[in-house]
Design a protein around this motif. Structure first.
Motif, PDB file in Angstrom:
ATOM      1  N   PHE A 149      72.036  19.165  54.021  1.00 20.58           N
ATOM      2  CA  PHE A 149      70.805  19.609  55.000  1.00 20.58           C
ATOM      3  C   PHE A 149      70.082  19.653  55.084  1.00 20.58           C
ATOM      4  O   PHE A 149      69.549  18.675  54.897  1.00 20.58           O
ATOM      5  N   THR A 150      69.521  20.087  56.019  1.00 18.45           N
ATOM      6  CA  THR A 150      68.027  20.200  56.354  1.00 18.45           C
ATOM      7  C   THR A 150      67.238  20.998  56.488  1.00 18.45           C
ATOM      8  O   THR A 150      67.474  22.705  55.787  1.00 18.45           O
ATOM      9  N   THR A 151      65.789  20.170  55.403  1.00 15.06           N
ATOM     10  CA  THR A 151      65.004  21.696  55.462  1.00 15.06           C
ATOM     11  C   THR A 151      63.441  21.466  55.795  1.00 15.06           C
ATOM     12  O   THR A 151      63.460  20.502  56.770  1.00 15.06           O
ATOM     13  N   ALA A 152      62.928  22.878  56.478  1.00 12.35           N
ATOM     14  CA  ALA A 152      61.327  23.047  56.584  1.00 12.35           C
ATOM     15  C   ALA A 152      61.214  23.852  56.294  1.00 12.35           C
ATOM     16  O   ALA A 152      61.549  24.698  55.117  1.00 12.35           O
ATOM     17  N   LEU A 153      59.711  23.490  56.076  1.00 11.55           N
ATOM     18  CA  LEU A 153      58.505  24.693  56.134  1.00 11.55           C
ATOM     19  C   LEU A 153      58.228  25.122  56.261  1.00 11.55           C
ATOM     20  O   LEU A 153      57.524  25.073  57.931  1.00 11.55           O
ATOM     21  N   ASP A 154      58.155  26.744  56.238  1.00 12.69           N
ATOM     22  CA  ASP A 154      58.257  27.383  57.252  1.00 12.69           C
ATOM     23  C   ASP A 154      56.784  28.302  56.776  1.00 12.69           C
ATOM     24  O   ASP A 154      55.877  27.793  56.062  1.00 12.69           O
ATOM     25  N   ASP A 155      56.135  28.505  57.852  1.00  9.70           N
ATOM     26  CA  ASP A 155      55.291  29.128  58.114  1.00  9.70           C
ATOM     27  C   ASP A 155      53.885  28.916  57.667  1.00  9.70           C
ATOM     28  O   ASP A 155      52.481  28.814  57.209  1.00  9.70           O
ATOM     29  N   PHE A 156      53.958  27.202  58.284  1.00 11.98           N
ATOM     30  CA  PHE A 156      52.683  25.774  57.600  1.00 11.98           C
ATOM     31  C   PHE A 156      51.559  26.470  58.456  1.00 11.98           C
ATOM     32  O   PHE A 156      51.202  26.888  59.891  1.00 11.98           O
ATOM     33  N   GLY A 157      50.347  26.235  58.046  1.00 11.53           N
ATOM     34  CA  GLY A 157      49.486  26.090  58.420  1.00 11.53           C
ATOM     35  C   GLY A 157      48.338  28.131  58.075  1.00 11.53           C
ATOM     36  O   GLY A 157      47.521  28.049  58.770  1.00 11.53           O
ATOM     37  N   LYS A 158      49.644  28.597  57.726  1.00 12.37           N
ATOM     38  CA  LYS A 158      49.102  29.703  57.329  1.00 12.37           C
ATOM     39  C   LYS A 158      48.725  29.811  55.945  1.00 12.37           C
ATOM     40  O   LYS A 158      49.095  29.550  54.813  1.00 12.37           O
ATOM     41  N   GLY A 159      46.850  31.207  55.675  1.00 11.07           N
ATOM     42  CA  GLY A 159      47.118  30.761  54.498  1.00 11.07           C
ATOM     43  C   GLY A 159      46.999  29.719  53.626  1.00 11.07           C
ATOM     44  O   GLY A 159      45.641  29.412  53.844  1.00 11.07           O
ATOM     45  N   HIS A 160      47.289  29.379  52.347  1.00 12.57           N
ATOM     46  CA  HIS A 160      47.268  28.669  51.748  1.00 12.57           C
ATOM     47  C   HIS A 160      47.555  26.907  52.546  1.00 12.57           C
ATOM     48  O   HIS A 160      46.697  26.083  52.235  1.00 12.57           O
ATOM     49  N   ALA A 161      47.750  27.415  53.781  1.00 14.25           N
ATOM     50  CA  ALA A 161      48.171  25.738  54.803  1.00 14.25           C
ATOM     51  C   ALA A 161      48.830  24.779  54.116  1.00 14.25           C
ATOM     52  O   ALA A 161      49.155  24.593  55.273  1.00 14.25           O
ATOM     53  N   ASN A 162      49.327  25.106  53.317  1.00 16.92           N
ATOM     54  CA  ASN A 162      50.600  24.156  52.763  1.00 16.92           C
ATOM     55  C   ASN A 162      50.292  22.462  52.914  1.00 16.92           C
ATOM     56  O   ASN A 162      51.472  21.752  52.662  1.00 16.92           O
ATOM     57  N   LEU A 163      49.396  22.418  53.567  1.00 16.20           N
ATOM     58  CA  LEU A 163      49.090  20.647  54.103  1.00 16.20           C
ATOM     59  C   LEU A 163      49.230  19.843  52.563  1.00 16.20           C
ATOM     60  O   LEU A 163      49.855  18.536  52.456  1.00 16.20           O
ATOM     61  N   ASP A 164      48.889  20.101  51.398  1.00 19.45           N
ATOM     62  CA  ASP A 164      48.871  19.651  49.769  1.00 19.45           C
ATOM     63  C   ASP A 164      50.600  19.596  50.143  1.00 19.45           C
ATOM     64  O   ASP A 164      50.398  18.388  48.749  1.00 19.45           O
ATOM     65  N   LEU A 165      51.169  20.041  50.245  1.00 20.74           N
ATOM     66  CA  LEU A 165      52.745  20.063  50.116  1.00 20.74           C
ATOM     67  C   LEU A 165      53.600  18.973  50.572  1.00 20.74           C
ATOM     68  O   LEU A 165      53.878  18.407  50.064  1.00 20.74           O
ATOM     69  N   LEU A 166      52.361  18.257  51.412  1.00 22.88           N
ATOM     70  CA  LEU A 166      53.348  16.789  52.555  1.00 22.88           C
ATOM     71  C   LEU A 166      52.991  15.416  51.290  1.00 22.88           C
ATOM     72  O   LEU A 166      53.393  14.605  51.731  1.00 22.88           O
ATOM     73  N   ALA A 167      51.932  15.743  49.928  1.00 23.17           N
ATOM     74  CA  ALA A 167      51.747  14.313  49.512  1.00 23.17           C
ATOM     75  C   ALA A 167      53.192  14.258  48.270  1.00 23.17           C
ATOM     76  O   ALA A 167      53.050  13.054  48.265  1.00 23.17           O
ATOM     77  N   ASP A 168      53.413  15.245  48.573  1.00 26.92           N
ATOM     78  CA  ASP A 168      54.964  15.143  46.990  1.00 26.92           C
ATOM     79  C   ASP A 168      55.953  15.703  48.016  1.00 26.92           C
ATOM     80  O   ASP A 168      57.119  14.769  47.340  1.00 26.92           O
ATOM     81  N   LEU A 169      56.283  16.085  49.329  1.00 30.04           N
ATOM     82  CA  LEU A 169      56.795  16.993  49.538  1.00 30.04           C
ATOM     83  C   LEU A 169      57.961  16.198  51.102  1.00 30.04           C
ATOM     84  O   LEU A 169      56.665  15.646  51.380  1.00 30.04           O
ATOM     85  N   ARG A 170      59.178  16.422  50.658  1.00 33.73           N
ATOM     86  CA  ARG A 170      58.858  15.177  52.190  1.00 33.73           C
ATOM     87  C   ARG A 170      60.318  16.617  53.039  1.00 33.73           C
ATOM     88  O   ARG A 170      61.832  15.952  52.622  1.00 33.73           O
ATOM     89  N   PRO A 171      59.789  17.383  53.426  1.00 33.79           N
ATOM     90  CA  PRO A 171      60.552  18.069  54.774  1.00 33.79           C
ATOM     91  C   PRO A 171      61.418  17.205  55.652  1.00 33.79           C
ATOM     92  O   PRO A 171      60.042  16.643  56.090  1.00 33.79           O
ATOM     93  N   ASP A 172      62.585  18.144  56.486  1.00 34.97           N
ATOM     94  CA  ASP A 172      62.644  17.621  57.914  1.00 34.97           C
ATOM     95  C   ASP A 172      61.444  17.498  58.800  1.00 34.97           C
ATOM     96  O   ASP A 172      61.624  17.213  60.061  1.00 34.97           O
TER      97      ASP A 172
END
Length: 253
Positions: A149-172
């Motif tokens: 499967f392909t994975t995506a982080l939705d709503d990137f840049g909204k609210g908590h911004a999610n930028l820190d997630l990219l240090a731990d996660l590898r979405p497509d």
């Protein structure tokens, strides 16, 4: 979600029908470089086309797992019935997935029954700010990737911004929220942020998708200046209830 949901599959949270009905609308994601539809996102609606809020407001914590599973089945069934030629994108809440391999079984079963290949399924992770167990979220993404499967982080840049997630996660994919896209053609601050996100994503080998595009100027800037070729928004097509809406506009048309 309580511990029983993660340790006992046969609990009241996991079994039985939902006490309400729902359906789906579909909105295309287009590749403006090739001028083709690459994905359709499934969006929850009431059975008469009521808003997503009307449906989601009925989903309690006790119903979360069952609702997540039902959404996947409904989206895949409708996509097959509509003979959708593109990939299918389905939203899911990480807190509804207690164990990825177990929770994916209904998805695999319906996909096999209707002949929908795994490589044409995209799972959009929503409400990431509510996830406290980062290792659990990473396990979901890694497991889904291993299954094709392909994975995506939705709503990137909204609210908590999610930028820190990219240090731990590898979405497509990263789906950049409307909050950053809005007026990007004339807002210097948004332009700087968008170009930075694209640069980070490129270096991490992650595709970018711009959400919420509402006018030609936004679309042109995102394509020509930021280099984002996958677009979604009212400028291209509004969601269509239980149907695939036509797309007649592209940035370079």
């Amino acid at each position: 979600m309580s511990n029983c949901a993660r340790t006992d599959h046969h609990c009241q949270r996991c079994e039985g029908p939902l006490p309400f009905e729902f359906s789906m609308a579909f909105q295309p994601i287009v590749d403006v470089a090739t001028q083709r539809i690459v994905t359709h996102e499934a969006l929850v609606r009431g059975i008469n086309g009521e808003s997503a809020y009307q449906v989601l407001s009925q989903v309690s914590d006790m119903l979360l797992y069952r609702f997540d599973q039902a959404c996947r089945v409904k989206a895949i069934e409708l996509a097959a019935q509509l003979e959708m030629p593109s990939a299918l994108s389905i939203n899911f809440l990480p807190n509804a997935v207690y164990e990825p391999e177990a929770c994916i079984q209904a998805t695999l079963e319906i996909s096999e029954r209707v002949g929908w290949p795994a490589e044409r399924l995209v799972f959009e992770i929503t409400e990431t700010e509510s996830v406290t167990d980062r290792a659990h979220l990473r396990n979901i993404i890694d497991t889904y990737r291993q299954m094709g499967f392909t994975t995506a982080l939705d709503d990137f840049g909204k609210g908590h911004a999610n930028l820190d997630l990219l240090a731990d996660l590898r979405p497509d994919k990263l789906k950049i929220d409307r909050a950053l896209v809005m007026d990007c053609h004339r807002d210097t601050r948004r332009q700087i942020l968008l170009k930075s996100v694209v640069d980070i994503a490129t270096q991490l080998d992650i595709e970018t998708v711009a959400e919420g595009i509402e006018c030609r100027d936004e679309a042109r800037w995102l394509h020509e200046e930021a280099g984002i070729v996958q677009h979604q928004g009212f400028y291209y097509a509004r969601p269509a209830f239980e149907a695939l809406p036509p797309v007649s506009v592209f940035t370079d048309s």
